[in-house]
Design a protein around this motif. Structure first.
Motif, short mmCIF file in Angstrom:
data_model
loop_
_atom_site.label_atom_id
_atom_site.label_comp_id
_atom_site.label_asym_id
_atom_site.label_seq_id
_atom_site.Cartn_x
_atom_site.Cartn_y
_atom_site.Cartn_z
N ARG A 1 38.73 40.51 49.27
CA ARG A 1 37.97 41.39 50.72
C ARG A 1 39.08 42.45 51.03
O ARG A 1 40.72 41.83 51.14
CB ARG A 1 37.49 41.11 51.47
N ILE A 2 39.27 44.04 49.99
CA ILE A 2 40.10 44.83 50.31
C ILE A 2 40.37 45.71 51.72
O ILE A 2 39.04 45.22 52.48
CB ILE A 2 40.04 46.25 49.22
N LEU A 3 40.83 44.82 52.55
CA LEU A 3 41.02 45.37 53.72
C LEU A 3 42.11 47.11 54.37
O LEU A 3 40.78 47.64 55.05
CB LEU A 3 42.38 44.45 54.62
N PHE B 1 43.32 50.53 45.04
CA PHE B 1 42.23 49.78 45.42
C PHE B 1 42.00 50.28 47.11
O PHE B 1 42.42 50.21 48.04
CB PHE B 1 42.76 48.16 45.55
N GLN B 2 40.55 50.37 47.34
CA GLN B 2 40.17 50.93 48.89
C GLN B 2 39.37 50.18 49.20
O GLN B 2 38.48 49.48 48.10
CB GLN B 2 39.40 52.05 48.83
N ARG C 1 30.73 46.20 47.98
CA ARG C 1 30.96 46.01 46.98
C ARG C 1 31.93 45.69 46.06
O ARG C 1 33.51 45.84 45.98
CB ARG C 1 30.16 46.73 45.69
N GLN C 2 31.70 45.92 44.41
CA GLN C 2 32.71 45.01 43.67
C GLN C 2 32.67 46.88 42.84
O GLN C 2 31.84 46.26 41.48
CB GLN C 2 32.29 43.96 42.24
N ILE D 1 37.44 41.28 43.21
CA ILE D 1 37.95 42.13 44.16
C ILE D 1 36.19 42.88 45.29
O ILE D 1 35.91 43.06 44.91
CB ILE D 1 38.38 42.90 43.55
N LEU D 2 35.99 42.38 45.65
CA LEU D 2 35.23 43.01 46.80
C LEU D 2 35.93 44.28 47.40
O LEU D 2 37.13 44.65 48.40
CB LEU D 2 34.58 42.28 48.66
#
Length: 310
Positions: free
Chosen positions: A132-134, A148-149, A153-154, A253-254
């Motif tokens: 999960r992208i933070l 990446f943001q 969702r993916q 990747i979320l």
């Protein structure tokens, strides 16, 4: 929960770069196996013939994605089959391959998706993990940008710019997985320019390329008799490639991945940049994730200006 295939499927064709006959057999795998290629044309001896799909196993991204292990065993052009597996939500699979390159088939991921549909998926008893992208992470190389943001969702957003009149500027946003991938992305074929064909072949690339597996653009436009499958097939294929390249993270990747004027090398560099910034992402289980979906969108993504520049 994690998934694997409901049966064994085999596909045969030609390697787009080597020009050699190629065959892959996809087999069910235990939970937590991930995706593993095995070169069945090589004897085990003292070296491993298995290459696991992980970003640290990428060897080169020159015109295609090549992965390899510590013993020097490599597999070329894995991006389309990885895109199909990611797009269809397959976590664990063994891919047995009888040579150095995955078959190009029709130049898209459609045949792989149809093969997966034929055997179906089996749900396993182990929960799926996500990255999960933070925090946003941006990488710029010349005029090419990837970011990446955070997103629940993916999502993949891709913008391309080409001077050729049949391409120009194209954009697309889609959610990885399910019907959107199957209907809107999987069938988009790889493309190339007739003016560059001789140079590529002299360098040892594109030896198996043909009008049966590649959209070819001449000075006057697309020269394939049947034309395009989508008016914006070019950006859809770039998005397909990104989907396959991001599968090298080893887990879904979320978050939203956005690329501008991208390709394999940018995708891989951006993934390495993300993984190196451990405060920008976290492992998370699949329980209680939001289940709403985003709409398929052909307009440019709105990209905020914040970023960690590298």
């Amino acid at each position: 929960m994690q998934t694997t295939l409901g049966g064994v499927v085999t596909l045969s064709g030609t390697g787009v770069h080597t020009g050699r006959p190629a065959r892959v057999t996809l087999k069910p795998a235990d939970a937590d196996s991930g995706i593993r290629f095995r070169r069945v044309d090589l004897s085990n001896g003292t070296r491993s013939t298995v290459v696991k799909v992980e970003h640290c196993n990428v060897k080169t991204m020159q015109l295609c994605t090549v992965i390899g292990n510590a013993d020097g065993v490599t597999v070329m052009t894995v991006e389309h089959i990885l895109a199909a597996l990611a797009g269809m939500g397959v976590d664990n699979v063994y891919v047995h391959i009888n040579g150095p390159e995955v078959p190009i088939l029709d130049g898209s991921a459609r045949d792989y998706v149809e093969a997966i549909d034929r055997v179906g998926l089996v749900t396993q008893s182990v929960p799926r993990s996500f990255i999960r992208i933070l925090h946003p992470v941006r990488l710029q190389i010349g005029e090419s940008i990837a970011e990446f943001q955070p997103h629940h969702r993916q999502v993949i957003s891709t913008d391309i710019e080409f001077t050729h009149r049949d391409i120009g500027n194209q954009s697309i946003t889609f959610e990885v997985g399910g019907e959107t991938f199957r209907e809107q992305i999987a069938g988009a074929r790889t493309f190339g320019f007739l003016a560059q064909a001789e140079q590529l072949r002299a360098a040892g690339y594109g030896l198996g390329a043909s009008l049966e597996n590649t959209i070819v653009l001449g000075d006057d436009g697309v020269i394939n008799d049947n034309g395009l499958r989508f008016t914006d097939e070019f950006v859809r294929h770039k998005a397909l490639d990104a989907c396959g390249d991001l599968a090298l993270a080893g887990a879904p990747i979320l978050g939203r991945f956005w690329s501008h004027r991208g390709g394999h090398q940018l995708n891989h560099a951006a993934l390495n940049c993300l993984m190196s910034q451990e405060r920008a992402w976290e492992w998370v289980g699949g329980d209680n994730l939001q289940t709403d979906t985003i709409a398929f969108d052909k307009t440019p993504a709105e990209v905020p200006e914040f970023a960690y520049a590298t």
